[in-house]
Enzyme design. Structure first.
Site, PDB file in Angstrom:
ATOM      1  N   HIS A  46      12.232   7.396  21.304  1.00  0.00           N
ATOM      2  CA  HIS A  46      11.399   7.665  20.128  1.00  0.00           C
ATOM      3  C   HIS A  46      10.257   6.652  20.020  1.00  0.00           C
ATOM      4  CE1 HIS A  46      13.788  10.867  18.387  1.00  0.00           C
ATOM      5  NE2 HIS A  46      14.885  10.147  18.547  1.00  0.00           N
ATOM      6  N   ASP A  85      16.278  -0.628  36.908  1.00  0.00           N
ATOM      7  CA  ASP A  85      15.654  -1.551  37.850  1.00  0.00           C
ATOM      8  C   ASP A  85      14.783  -2.604  37.164  1.00  0.00           C
ATOM      9  OD1 ASP A  85      16.878  -0.262  39.912  1.00  0.00           O
ATOM     10  OD2 ASP A  85      15.079   0.715  40.715  1.00  0.00           O
ATOM     11  N   ASP A 177      20.626  11.862  13.555  1.00  0.00           N
ATOM     12  CA  ASP A 177      20.776  13.188  14.154  1.00  0.00           C
ATOM     13  C   ASP A 177      22.075  13.855  13.718  1.00  0.00           C
ATOM     14  OD1 ASP A 177      18.394  13.713  15.613  1.00  0.00           O
ATOM     15  OD2 ASP A 177      18.980  12.191  17.057  1.00  0.00           O
TER      16      ASP A 177
END
Length: 269
Positions: A46, A85, A177
Site C-alpha cells: 500500500h 535479496d 481488510d
C-alpha cells in the site's frame, strides 16, 4: 545472515513492537530505529515503495539497529525473491487464504532443501564477497521470518490449516481488510472483528505459532498482549497524524483563548 532479533523475541515469548511504514523514505526508517522500535514493516503493498527504495530503507534500518520486514503485494516466487535479496529479516504476505498459499510463501522464502529460493550475489549475500555461501544459506533458512496475513472470511475458516504449515513463524490478523470482509468496512475495531481476531489468535497460538495484529494505541497494545499476541504494530502515518493533530489543537486553542482575552497568557501544564 545474522541472528534475527524478531525471531529471538518470539522464541523467548516476548513481544516485538513495530510499525508499518508506507512512506518511501530511508531517513524515516533510520529515525524509527533510533527512536527504538524493534522492527519496521516496509510496505510495498500500500505505498509507492519500489525495489531500490526498499533496499535503501533496509540499509537505513540496519544502520539504526532495527529489524526490517517487507510486506509484498504478490505471493509470487520471483517477486518475493527480489525483496528478500535486499537483506530484509523477513516477509509479510497479505491475503493468504489457504494452506497451499502459505506453503507457497515458505517455498519462495527458503533456500533448498527447505524451499525453492534462488541463490545469487546480492546485498543479502554481501554481494558474494567474503562470505561462506553454504553457511549463509543455513542461517538464512533458520533466521528469515515468514509471516502470513489472515484478512478474509475464507482465511478465518482455514486459520488452523494456515498456522499448521511448517516454517510459517507468524500469523498476522489484518483488521482493516477483515472488517470489510465481515461486512463492517472502515470499522476495524468493531466488536465482531475484534472477537474474530481474538479467536483466530487462540487458534494460531495453539498451533505453536506467534500471533500478530495492529495495536493502534497503548490500550489496544495492552489488550492484545494480555491475550498472548507477540507481534504488534501501529502505522507511521497514524502516529504522524495523531501528533500533528495534537499540536495543532494546542496551538489553535491558544490563539482562540488569546483572542478572547485580548492579549497573551500562559497555558497551564
Amino acid at each position: 545472515m545474522n541472528k534475527n532479533p524478531i525471531k529471538e523475541k518470539l522464541r523467548a515469548g516476548d513481544a516485538a513492537v513495530g510499525l508499518f511504514c508506507n512512506l518511501p523514505s530511508p531517513a524515516a526508517a533510520e529515525m524509527l530505529g533510533i527512536v527504538g522500535f524493534d522492527f519496521i514493516i516496509i510496505d510495498a503493498e500500500h505505498s509507492p515503495v519500489d525495489m531500490d527504495t526498499c533496499e535503501h530503507m533496509v540499509r537505513a534500518a540496519d544502520t539504526a539497529g532495527m529489524a526490517s520486514m517487507v510486506r509484498v503485494a504478490l505471493n509470487l516466487p520471483q517477486n518475493l525473491l527480489r525483496y528478500l535479496d535486499t537483506g530484509v529479516c523477513g516477509v509479510q504476505i497479505p491475503m493468504v487464504n489457504s494452506r497451499e498459499e502459505a506453503e507457497m510463501v515458505v517455498a519462495a522464502t527458503k533456500y533448498p532443501p527447505l524451499g525453492r529460493r534462488g541463490l545469487a550475489a546480492h546485498r543479502a549475500t554481501r554481494y558474494g564477497t567474503n562470505i561462506d555461501l553454504a553457511e549463509y544459506v543455513r542461517t538464512a533458512n533458520e533466521e528469515t521470518l515468514v509471516c502470513v496475513q489472515v484478512e478474509t472470511k475464507e482465511a478465518l475458516a482455514k486459520v488452523k490449516e494456515i498456522a499448521s504449515v511448517d516454517l510459517v513463524d507468524l500469523v498476522f490478523m489484518g483488521p482493516t481488510d477483515l472488517s470489510s470482509a465481515m461486512g463492517y468496512p472502515g470499522q476495524p475495531t468493531h466488536p465482531e472483528v475484534l472477537d474474530a481476531i481474538e479467536e483466530a489468535g487462540r487458534v494460531v497460538m495453539s498451533a505453536g505459532k506467534a500471533a500478530g495484529t495492529i495495536a493502534g494505541s497503548p490500550e489496544a497494545y495492552a489488550r492484545w498482549r494480555n491475550l498472548g499476541f507477540q507481534y504488534l504494530c501501529t502505522g507511521l502515518t497514524n502516529l504522524i497524524a495523531e501528533a500533528s493533530h495534537g499540536y495543532l489543537r494546542g496551538a489553535r486553542d491558544y490563539e482562540n483563548r488569546r483572542s478572547s482575552t485580548g492579549g497573551s497568557f500562559q497555558l497551564t501544564p
